[in-house]
Design a protein around this motif. Structure first.
Motif, PDB file in Angstrom:
ATOM      1  N   PRO A 147       0.817  -1.309   0.078  1.00 11.84           N
ATOM      2  CA  PRO A 147       0.122  -0.022   0.140  1.00 11.84           C
ATOM      3  C   PRO A 147       0.881   1.222   0.000  1.00 11.84           C
ATOM      4  O   PRO A 147       1.781   1.358   0.758  1.00 11.84           O
ATOM      5  N   LEU A 148       0.529   2.163  -0.732  1.00 13.77           N
ATOM      6  CA  LEU A 148       1.194   3.555  -1.024  1.00 13.77           C
ATOM      7  C   LEU A 148       0.274   4.428  -0.253  1.00 13.77           C
ATOM      8  O   LEU A 148       0.740   5.669   0.048  1.00 13.77           O
ATOM      9  N   HIS A 149      -1.110   4.304  -0.461  1.00 15.62           N
ATOM     10  CA  HIS A 149      -2.155   5.163  -0.051  1.00 15.62           C
ATOM     11  C   HIS A 149      -3.421   4.512   0.437  1.00 15.62           C
ATOM     12  O   HIS A 149      -3.778   3.455  -0.367  1.00 15.62           O
ATOM     13  N   ILE A 150      -3.923   4.496   1.606  1.00 19.02           N
ATOM     14  CA  ILE A 150      -5.225   3.731   1.872  1.00 19.02           C
ATOM     15  C   ILE A 150      -6.105   5.003   2.567  1.00 19.02           C
ATOM     16  O   ILE A 150      -5.693   5.950   3.316  1.00 19.02           O
ATOM     17  N   CYS A 151      -7.391   4.833   2.190  1.00 19.60           N
ATOM     18  CA  CYS A 151      -8.326   5.697   2.642  1.00 19.60           C
ATOM     19  C   CYS A 151      -9.800   4.851   2.874  1.00 19.60           C
ATOM     20  O   CYS A 151      -9.920   4.059   1.921  1.00 19.60           O
ATOM     21  N   GLY A 152     -10.527   5.364   3.622  1.00 20.31           N
ATOM     22  CA  GLY A 152     -11.697   4.618   3.808  1.00 20.31           C
ATOM     23  C   GLY A 152     -12.755   5.740   4.207  1.00 20.31           C
ATOM     24  O   GLY A 152     -12.519   6.723   4.854  1.00 20.31           O
ATOM     25  N   LYS A 153     -13.980   5.289   4.108  1.00 16.75           N
ATOM     26  CA  LYS A 153     -15.251   6.174   4.582  1.00 16.75           C
ATOM     27  C   LYS A 153     -16.436   5.407   4.848  1.00 16.75           C
ATOM     28  O   LYS A 153     -16.597   4.311   4.430  1.00 16.75           O
ATOM     29  N   MET A 154     -17.399   5.943   5.602  1.00 15.47           N
ATOM     30  CA  MET A 154     -18.643   5.625   5.908  1.00 15.47           C
ATOM     31  C   MET A 154     -19.497   6.491   5.022  1.00 15.47           C
ATOM     32  O   MET A 154     -19.477   7.423   5.312  1.00 15.47           O
ATOM     33  N   VAL A 155     -20.412   5.727   4.534  1.00 13.83           N
ATOM     34  CA  VAL A 155     -21.495   6.343   3.528  1.00 13.83           C
ATOM     35  C   VAL A 155     -22.905   5.753   3.892  1.00 13.83           C
ATOM     36  O   VAL A 155     -22.957   4.573   4.342  1.00 13.83           O
TER      37      VAL A 155
END
Length: 158
Positions: A147-155
């Motif tokens: 991984p070079l970038h990890i992003c998460g969200k709640m929708v």
């Protein structure tokens, strides 16, 4: 290089992203195809906490491998089953997207170790796991996503 999440109020913590990567069984791996189109495939995975890598097992040949030999950049998207509040029709779902680079691993002991750990996400049946490894290990390789970038969200789906 990587964009920040636009709706920051929906962002989940990096720790929560890692927890989702550890516990959810499946996601969609996307690689760059030679014809300019993304090539996306559902895959199960194993997240290794010790080295912060994500592993996928697959066959030695095919479209995915051809793509990776030309361009090792990939993204992996995974999401939770979600939940509903107060009998609401809409689900609340967390998703994680990982951008990174993939290395092909062909070392038999490494493959056996990771595939065994991955198998335990689905079953405790050691006889089944050992039989699968015995029958298919020689035809299996690992894809190791760094991984070079990890992003998460709640929708909320509404």
């Amino acid at each position: 290089m990587f964009r920040e999440l636009t709706r920051k109020n929906k962002q989940i913590s990096n720790d929560r992203c890692i927890e989702i990567l550890k516990t959810e069984a499946r996601g969609v791996l996307s690689v760059n195809s030679e014809n300019g189109y993304p090539y996306c495939m559902p895959m199960n995975h194993y997240y290794c906490e010790e080295n912060n890598k994500i592993y996928f097992h697959c066959g030695k040949t095919g479209h995915r491998i051809d793509c990776l030999k030309e361009n090792n950049k990939a993204s992996f998207c995974i999401y939770t089953k979600g939940y509903q509040e107060n009998n609401d029709w809409a689900f609340n779902v967390e998703s994680v997207i990982v951008f990174g680079e993939i290395k092909i691993i062909e070392n038999r002991e490494t493959i056996k170790n990771i595939v065994t750990k991955l198998s335990y996400k689905f079953t405790e049946d050691e006889e089944y796991i050992n039989n699968e490894i015995k029958n298919y290990l020689s035809e299996t390789i690992l894809l190791e996503l760094t991984p070079l970038h990890i992003c998460g969200k709640m929708v909320k789906e509404a």
